[in-house]
Design a protein around this motif. Structure first.
Motif, PDB file in Angstrom:
ATOM      1  N   LYS A 107      36.577  39.713  48.672  1.00  0.00           N
ATOM      2  CA  LYS A 107      37.648  40.397  47.940  1.00  0.00           C
ATOM      3  C   LYS A 107      37.070  41.464  47.020  1.00  0.00           C
ATOM      4  CE  LYS A 107      41.681  40.054  45.086  1.00  0.00           C
ATOM      5  NZ  LYS A 107      42.720  39.244  44.526  1.00  0.00           N
ATOM      6  N   LEU A 108      35.969  41.138  46.339  1.00  0.00           N
ATOM      7  CA  LEU A 108      35.348  42.111  45.449  1.00  0.00           C
ATOM      8  C   LEU A 108      34.932  43.361  46.220  1.00  0.00           C
ATOM      9  CD1 LEU A 108      34.392  42.901  42.635  1.00  0.00           C
ATOM     10  CD2 LEU A 108      32.238  41.719  43.127  1.00  0.00           C
ATOM     11  N   ILE A 109      34.346  43.166  47.407  1.00  0.00           N
ATOM     12  CA  ILE A 109      33.965  44.312  48.243  1.00  0.00           C
ATOM     13  C   ILE A 109      35.195  45.162  48.553  1.00  0.00           C
ATOM     14  CG2 ILE A 109      33.173  44.989  50.549  1.00  0.00           C
ATOM     15  CD1 ILE A 109      31.284  42.509  50.417  1.00  0.00           C
ATOM     16  N   LYS A 110      36.298  44.504  48.841  1.00  0.00           N
ATOM     17  CA  LYS A 110      37.532  45.203  49.225  1.00  0.00           C
ATOM     18  C   LYS A 110      38.133  45.988  48.058  1.00  0.00           C
ATOM     19  CE  LYS A 110      42.049  44.344  51.256  1.00  0.00           C
ATOM     20  NZ  LYS A 110      42.959  43.318  51.773  1.00  0.00           N
ATOM     21  N   VAL A 111      38.136  45.400  46.861  1.00  0.00           N
ATOM     22  CA  VAL A 111      38.810  46.042  45.726  1.00  0.00           C
ATOM     23  C   VAL A 111      37.879  46.864  44.844  1.00  0.00           C
ATOM     24  CG1 VAL A 111      40.630  44.277  45.690  1.00  0.00           C
ATOM     25  CG2 VAL A 111      38.641  44.027  44.189  1.00  0.00           C
ATOM     26  N   GLN A 112      36.571  46.742  45.042  1.00  0.00           N
ATOM     27  CA  GLN A 112      35.617  47.459  44.190  1.00  0.00           C
ATOM     28  C   GLN A 112      35.858  48.969  44.150  1.00  0.00           C
ATOM     29  OE1 GLN A 112      33.166  45.647  42.444  1.00  0.00           O
ATOM     30  NE2 GLN A 112      32.786  47.490  41.304  1.00  0.00           N
ATOM     31  N   ILE A 115      38.720  49.527  41.815  1.00  0.00           N
ATOM     32  CA  ILE A 115      38.314  49.250  40.435  1.00  0.00           C
ATOM     33  C   ILE A 115      37.499  50.420  39.892  1.00  0.00           C
ATOM     34  CG2 ILE A 115      36.828  47.786  39.006  1.00  0.00           C
ATOM     35  CD1 ILE A 115      37.682  45.418  40.841  1.00  0.00           C
ATOM     36  N   MET A 116      36.572  50.924  40.702  1.00  0.00           N
ATOM     37  CA  MET A 116      35.737  52.054  40.273  1.00  0.00           C
ATOM     38  C   MET A 116      36.590  53.295  40.004  1.00  0.00           C
ATOM     39  SD  MET A 116      32.482  51.138  40.233  1.00  0.00           S
ATOM     40  CE  MET A 116      31.519  52.589  40.550  1.00  0.00           C
ATOM     41  N   GLU A 118      39.865  53.540  39.320  1.00  0.00           N
ATOM     42  CA  GLU A 118      40.718  53.373  38.144  1.00  0.00           C
ATOM     43  C   GLU A 118      39.890  53.339  36.862  1.00  0.00           C
ATOM     44  OE1 GLU A 118      43.830  50.392  38.472  1.00  0.00           O
ATOM     45  OE2 GLU A 118      43.937  50.750  40.638  1.00  0.00           O
ATOM     46  N   SER A 119      38.705  52.759  36.925  1.00  0.00           N
ATOM     47  CA  SER A 119      37.831  52.722  35.753  1.00  0.00           C
ATOM     48  C   SER A 119      37.379  54.121  35.373  1.00  0.00           C
ATOM     49  CB  SER A 119      36.613  51.842  36.025  1.00  0.00           C
ATOM     50  OG  SER A 119      37.002  50.503  36.229  1.00  0.00           O
ATOM     51  N   MET A 120      37.084  54.951  36.375  1.00  0.00           N
ATOM     52  CA  MET A 120      36.687  56.331  36.090  1.00  0.00           C
ATOM     53  C   MET A 120      37.843  57.090  35.437  1.00  0.00           C
ATOM     54  SD  MET A 120      34.287  57.241  39.413  1.00  0.00           S
ATOM     55  CE  MET A 120      34.796  58.932  39.377  1.00  0.00           C
ATOM     56  N   MET A 121      39.057  56.875  35.924  1.00  0.00           N
ATOM     57  CA  MET A 121      40.214  57.544  35.323  1.00  0.00           C
ATOM     58  C   MET A 121      40.424  57.057  33.891  1.00  0.00           C
ATOM     59  SD  MET A 121      42.905  58.006  38.545  1.00  0.00           S
ATOM     60  CE  MET A 121      43.660  56.455  38.231  1.00  0.00           C
ATOM     61  N   ALA A 122      40.274  55.745  33.663  1.00  0.00           N
ATOM     62  CA  ALA A 122      40.410  55.200  32.313  1.00  0.00           C
ATOM     63  C   ALA A 122      39.325  55.770  31.402  1.00  0.00           C
ATOM     64  CB  ALA A 122      40.340  53.673  32.344  1.00  0.00           C
ATOM     65  N   GLY A 123      38.113  55.903  31.929  1.00  0.00           N
ATOM     66  CA  GLY A 123      37.011  56.475  31.151  1.00  0.00           C
ATOM     67  C   GLY A 123      37.273  57.928  30.781  1.00  0.00           C
ATOM     68  N   GLN A 124      37.867  58.676  31.701  1.00  0.00           N
ATOM     69  CA  GLN A 124      38.210  60.071  31.406  1.00  0.00           C
ATOM     70  C   GLN A 124      39.267  60.141  30.306  1.00  0.00           C
ATOM     71  OE1 GLN A 124      39.351  61.552  35.264  1.00  0.00           O
ATOM     72  NE2 GLN A 124      37.272  62.181  35.771  1.00  0.00           N
ATOM     73  N   GLN A 125      40.281  59.281  30.404  1.00  0.00           N
ATOM     74  CA  GLN A 125      41.327  59.251  29.375  1.00  0.00           C
ATOM     75  C   GLN A 125      40.727  58.874  28.026  1.00  0.00           C
ATOM     76  OE1 GLN A 125      44.168  56.504  31.000  1.00  0.00           O
ATOM     77  NE2 GLN A 125      45.144  58.045  32.296  1.00  0.00           N
ATOM     78  N   TRP A 126      39.855  57.891  28.026  1.00  0.00           N
ATOM     79  CA  TRP A 126      39.206  57.455  26.795  1.00  0.00           C
ATOM     80  C   TRP A 126      38.380  58.592  26.212  1.00  0.00           C
ATOM     81  CZ3 TRP A 126      33.876  56.675  25.812  1.00  0.00           C
ATOM     82  CH2 TRP A 126      33.592  56.039  24.599  1.00  0.00           C
ATOM     83  N   GLY A 127      37.615  59.269  27.063  1.00  0.00           N
ATOM     84  CA  GLY A 127      36.802  60.382  26.605  1.00  0.00           C
ATOM     85  C   GLY A 127      37.644  61.503  26.010  1.00  0.00           C
ATOM     86  N   GLN A 128      38.783  61.792  26.632  1.00  0.00           N
ATOM     87  CA  GLN A 128      39.679  62.814  26.098  1.00  0.00           C
ATOM     88  C   GLN A 128      40.234  62.393  24.742  1.00  0.00           C
ATOM     89  OE1 GLN A 128      42.467  63.248  29.320  1.00  0.00           O
ATOM     90  NE2 GLN A 128      41.168  64.694  30.432  1.00  0.00           N
TER      91      GLN A 128
END
Length: 143
Positions: A107-112, A115-116, A118-128
């Motif tokens: 499952k982790l392989i499938k959703v990784q 996750i990556m 969405e995490s990058m988008m969250a990181g961009q929002q946080w950085g902004q």
């Protein structure tokens, strides 16, 4: 004199991988293939291709087709194997391979990738938000 060497020897004896077997290239490649990390070269090339085409805008499409037919994503795998070997022992790679055979690992392989992404988008929002906060606080302090 002998007592002075004791801390050095203790540090060496208990350091990570001091006596552990280095992961074999075969087991690392198996891990990379299992997790999809081996496909990173293809993904990276697909992401770089528009920028490469912008560098040579007059190159005909046949040039790119020929180039891509010669492109070997295995080159990136070969370059990455020693990095895995630097940080993981054979025992650890085998444990990871075993984990990725479990339902949770599959499952982790499938959703990784999701996750990556969405995490990058969250990181961009946080950085902004951080940048906006810094600018606001600077403007207030400047007054």
């Amino acid at each position: 004199m002998k007592l002075a060497l004791l801390p050095l020897l203790a540090t060496f004896a208990f350091s990570h991988n001091a006596f552990a077997e280095q992961a074999s290239a075969e087991s690392v490649k198996h891990l990379m293939n299992k997790t999809g990390a081996g496909e990173l070269g293809v993904q990276a090339m697909n992401q770089m291709l528009p920028a490469l085409k912008n560098l040579i805008p007059d190159a005909p499409e046949a040039f790119w087709t020929d180039y891509l037919s010669e492109f070997n994503p295995e080159d990136l795998v070969e370059m990455t194997v020693p990095i895995y070997q630097k940080y993981l022992t054979e025992e650890e790679v085998q444990a990871l391979n075993d984990f990725y055979d479990t339902p949770a690992g599959k499952k982790l392989i499938k959703v990784q990738p999701l996750i990556m992404q969405e995490s990058m988008m969250a990181g961009q929002q946080w950085g902004q938000a951080v940048a906006q906060d810094v600018m606001t606080k600077y403007q207030i302090q400047k007054q």
